[in-house]
Design an enzyme around this catalytic site. Structure first.
Site: not given
Lengths: 286, 256
Positions: A29, A237, A240, A262, A268
């Site tokens: 970080g 979606c 899909c 997606c 997808c």
């Protein structure tokens, strides 16, 4: 192509970047400054990510590049071509086959493995920047762990919108220490950051590299009475039928027609190849 | 009785130029001290040294902390000093813009110190912000407005609310009424006086306005060219000034 070194950058530069990456991994970080090079593409197109990828690649790597989840957008195509030319590495669009994945604004839907590296392109690495413009001051705030200001941003969101309206680049706290900008990924992807793969973040213009080792604790900041929520559009979606993936809204005509698909194209396509169908396909079949 | 703040031989120079030198005093809990003097006399330098905004060259500033008793704030670690700066201490700037975040709403400004010391409940933060805006006479429906839309007097009151929300014990004020018109000044002074008395605050007020110290301060310190030339109870100093410079200062007040 013998005039070019493997993966474009010279070895001394890669060495410098690798040192920054190692330091970043040692202090998860923490933003490590590095001497960012001019790359043959404009700032904002992923110069930081490209440098990190170049320093990470070895000849037998397989590279995948995605932009907003898609493998076929300009940014993704040009960076993939760049490394095909300069490093002759294998490239793929399939998440499972790739050993290095450079990404802009998304984490792939498919869970990553321990032998994979995810490289993010970062525009502005400093999460406190828009609240505190002085770099000297933000560095001091990171050093002394003074992160009250980050919550002021979330407070402002709730005061103005009634809920935390920040939906991308949602600030996270790493291992209870550094507050980090996860780059502009949707907050839907935040919980996925506790993953098996190594995550590297490169900001070329701002000259910063930071990193997350595998399985690092990543907590999205929130309030007790307004907890963090990984949100997405409430639809399946259209192609899909997936219900658990992050969706793009696509406007289909000028009469209010729209569909949600997606954003991860590989995910997808894989699902459609497996026989999953969404609402659009069933209509066509009927 | 332990002094809340004990200052010993503070000295600050800018190269060959003296900012302030040989300043020593004790401030007891609940006491308000005024520092007066002309422009360039070292008042603000002294205040900034005491508050840790600039590093003094030598001397001691011993503050009676809640947890560990008297501590020299000049030698304590920076994290500890900055922690004091947002809990037990408050600093009211002359220009409200220096002390406020102009891009953040009034409520966010008041809440920042609470969030900085670990408040993580939005409802509580909001509730306290509303409470404090009320205490400084800012209407509740202005809570989500930015300070840029506030008048000068309101900005100054907002700055005071933002500073006092964490219940500090010592307030540093650098010309809190400077730049405000006379009627707004009067209202602000009235507000400050009641807040200081109600909350039992200790305060150090730097000003060149003798009316301000007459109204607020228990004790007075007169500075000239970086030196303290006279100290004493406010009324005593103002009614019977001993040092030539103090006499000049008192006599230059316009009598309307």
């Amino acid at each position: 192509m013998s005039d070019y070194n493997f993966a474009y950058l010279d070895e001394q530069t890669k060495r410098m970047i690798r040192r920054a990456i190692l330091k970043g991994l040692a202090i998860p970080g923490y933003q490590v400054p590095f001497a960012s090079r001019e790359m043959p593409m404009p700032y904002g197109w992923g110069t930081g990510g490209v440098q990190v990828t170049a320093a990470t690649l070895v000849p037998d790597d397989c590279l995948k590049v995605i932009d907003q989840g898609a493998d076929d957008t300009t940014n993704a195509v040009s960076i993939r071509k760049f490394f095909e030319n300069t490093a002759s590495v294998g490239t793929t669009t399939q998440t499972a086959e790739a050993s290095v994945i450079q990404t802009r604004h998304r984490i792939p839907e498919e869970a990553l493995r321990e032998d994979q590296i995810l490289v993010y392109q970062v525009p502005i690495p400093e999460p406190l920047r828009f609240l505190e413009p002085r770099e000297t001051e933000t560095r001091k705030m990171h050093a002394l762990e003074e992160y009250g200001l980050m919550h002021v941003k979330l407070y402002e969101d709730i005061a103005r919108h009634g809920h935390i309206a920040t939906s991308y680049a949602y600030p996270v706290k790493i291992e209870d220490r550094y507050v980090m900008d996860p780059s502009p990924i949707p907050k839907f992807d935040n919980p996925k950051m506790e993953m098996a793969a190594i995550q590297l973040f490169g900001a070329g213009r701002e000259q910063r590299i930071y990193a997350l080792p595998p399985y690092t604790k990543v907590v999205s900041l929130d309030f007790d009475d307004h907890p963090f929520e990984a949100s997405k559009a409430p639809h399946p979606c259209a192609l899909c039928g997936a219900t658990g993936s992050y969706l793009d809204e696509v406007i289909t005509d000028d009469a209010g027609g729209r569909m949600f698909v997606c954003s991860d194209t590989d995910y997808c396509e894989t699902r459609r190849a497996q026989g999953h169908v969404g609402a659009t396909q069933t209509e066509e079949a009927a | 009785m332990t002094p809340l703040l004990s200052v010993r031989d503070i000295r600050k120079t800018y190269g060959a130029h003296i900012g302030c030198t040989d300043v020593s005093f004790d401030l007891f809990p609940g006491e308000v001290m005024g520092i007066v003097g002309e422009s360039g006399s070292g008042k603000s330098t002294l205040l900034n040294c005491l508050a840790g905004h600039i590093a003094a060259d030598s001397g001691q500033v011993i503050f009676d902390t809640r947890a560990e008793g008297p501590q020299d704030t000049l030698t304590m670690s920076e994290p500890a000093r900055r922690m004091l700066g947002r809990t037990d201490w408050a600093f009211v700037h002359q220009h409200a813009r220096d002390g406020l975040r102009m891009g953040v709403s009034a409520g966010g400004n008041v809440g920042e110190r609470l969030m900085a010391v670990g408040a993580r409940n939005y409802g509580d933060i909001r509730h306290q912000a509303i409470d404090w805006l009320g205490r400084v006479e800012i209407a509740e429906d202005r809570i989500d407005d930015r300070p840029t839309t506030f008048s000068g007097g309101m900005q100054q009151r907002l700055q005071i609310a933002r500073n006092l929300v964490t219940g500090p014990r010592l307030v540093f004020m650098d010309e809190p009424t400077g730049g405000l018109d006379v009627s707004v000044q009067a209202r602000l002074l009235d507000l400050l006086r009641s807040l200081v008395r109600d909350l039992g605050l200790s305060a150090i007020i730097v000003t060149h306005d003798l009316a301000v110290v007459r109204l607020l301060a228990d004790r007075l310190m007169v500075m000239k060219s970086g030196h303290v030339v006279e100290t004493g109870l406010t009324d005593q100093v103002l009614d019977d000034p001993q040092h030539a410079y103090t006499q000049l200062l008192v006599s230059s007040i316009l009598q309307v």
